[in-house]
Write a protein that holds these residues in place. Sequence first.
Motif, PDB file in Angstrom:
ATOM      1  N   ASP A   3       0.872  -1.174   0.000  1.00 49.06           N
ATOM      2  CA  ASP A   3       0.000   0.000   0.000  1.00 49.06           C
ATOM      3  C   ASP A   3       0.912   1.228   0.000  1.00 49.06           C
ATOM      4  N   TRP A   4       0.951   1.926  -1.127  1.00 53.99           N
ATOM      5  CA  TRP A   4       1.916   3.016  -1.265  1.00 53.99           C
ATOM      6  C   TRP A   4       1.508   4.257  -0.495  1.00 53.99           C
ATOM      7  N   THR A   5       0.274   4.335  -0.017  1.00 47.95           N
ATOM      8  CA  THR A   5      -0.067   5.430   0.896  1.00 47.95           C
ATOM      9  C   THR A   5       0.639   5.236   2.230  1.00 47.95           C
ATOM     10  N   ILE A   6       0.824   3.976   2.622  1.00 45.48           N
ATOM     11  CA  ILE A   6       1.596   3.694   3.838  1.00 45.48           C
ATOM     12  C   ILE A   6       3.062   4.047   3.611  1.00 45.48           C
ATOM     13  N   TRP A   7       3.547   3.750   2.412  1.00 47.23           N
ATOM     14  CA  TRP A   7       4.934   4.143   2.087  1.00 47.23           C
ATOM     15  C   TRP A   7       5.105   5.655   2.219  1.00 47.23           C
ATOM     16  N   ASP A  12       7.086  10.464   5.070  1.00 46.83           N
ATOM     17  CA  ASP A  12       6.840  11.696   5.819  1.00 46.83           C
ATOM     18  C   ASP A  12       7.437  11.607   7.211  1.00 46.83           C
ATOM     19  N   TRP A  13       7.293  10.440   7.839  1.00 43.56           N
ATOM     20  CA  TRP A  13       7.861  10.253   9.176  1.00 43.56           C
ATOM     21  C   TRP A  13       9.382  10.349   9.123  1.00 43.56           C
ATOM     22  N   LEU A  20      13.839   6.474  11.287  1.00 41.48           N
ATOM     23  CA  LEU A  20      13.717   5.543  10.166  1.00 41.48           C
ATOM     24  C   LEU A  20      14.817   5.707   9.121  1.00 41.48           C
ATOM     25  N   GLU A  21      15.694   6.673   9.280  1.00 40.93           N
ATOM     26  CA  GLU A  21      16.725   6.903   8.265  1.00 40.93           C
ATOM     27  C   GLU A  21      17.618   5.680   8.021  1.00 40.93           C
ATOM     28  N   PRO A  22      18.093   4.963   9.080  1.00 43.07           N
ATOM     29  CA  PRO A  22      18.931   3.781   8.808  1.00 43.07           C
ATOM     30  C   PRO A  22      18.195   2.696   8.016  1.00 43.07           C
TER      31      PRO A  22
END
Length: 359
Positions: A3-7, A12-13, A20-22
């Motif tokens: 689900d690319w809306t979750i992506w 955004d996060w 989440l960068e690593p």
Amino acid sequence: MTDWTIWQALEDWRSRRRELEPVFAQAGIAPELESQVNRILVDLRRQPPTPPLVSGDKQRDEDERARFHAAFMRHYDESLFKAEALVRLPWVPEAAPIGNAVLAEVERLRTALSNNPGQTPDFGDFEALLGHYLRLDHPQLTVAPELLAERRRQIADIAGWPLLVQRSAAQPFNEVVPPIGTEAFREAFYAQLDLYLAAPWLHCKIVSQWYATLALDAVLVRKKREAGDDSFVASTFKHRWPSLSVLFPQLEMADQLWYLALILAAIVALFSEHWLVALPLVLWLNLSVGAHRRQRRRIEQRREELVAQAQMLKKVRDRFAAGMSTPDKLAHQLRQLDPGGETFGEPFYALLRLQSRNG
């Protein structure tokens, strides 16, 4: 299916916070690396310090020359230091050999600057290595595009699954995820949790927090629903007055139908003067009324206990979600609330241990 809306929500996060960068970097997504490489290349093209003019004073000229060599070295060493820091940032693990080649080239350039003071070395190989490291296109590097695509899919499908549950819960007619608190949701949750635990490269504190909080929310919803369900509360009793609902709990209005049949049988027996049949039926009915009244009181008492447990779990959940409780403390509290270990499975406690290590 991804689900690319979750992506997009995960993107955004990542852009707002750094947790989440690593994870994104291991999937080949790290815009900050491109910015740093560009800055390094721009700095290398800046004009270096110019040699001092000869004044004729030998001592003064030697001092000025020494200061010039030190400034010349610092001018390029700053960019070399940035390159060393760059390859130590999270990135695709398969690019490590090119990162080592960048570090070796940095050492070669430092040696060249030290052995030839004031002379600009050739940065062609260095710039090319930085480009290959960023684009993952070095001839000796084999990173299949399918590998990065699969990691990005796993980010959305596994790391983003708690966000999918939140979105589904906010949309009453969304059936992508089973309703939270149901047995189907519990099975889906632990299936996803097993996938997360089996993917070490996805492990990070924030995703573990999402999964742990979601597990607490699901148990809390289930406990609230169970506390309001008389049949469930009654089923927790070890000893119950024998009735049709005990034998057939799925049969709707089983007790009402059973006792209505007994009443009709007792009336028929009384009118037909079959006292040996009527008296036991009447006695059984009276005993049943008393038993059901006692059970009603027991149900209310047990309901109060379940509500108190749910309230305690809510406090524990809120403190953990707010970062006021550590995973180790949460595990200890939950084992006290659930000494039999029936509410939370072992994978959940493995998740808390993982989060404790990541923290």
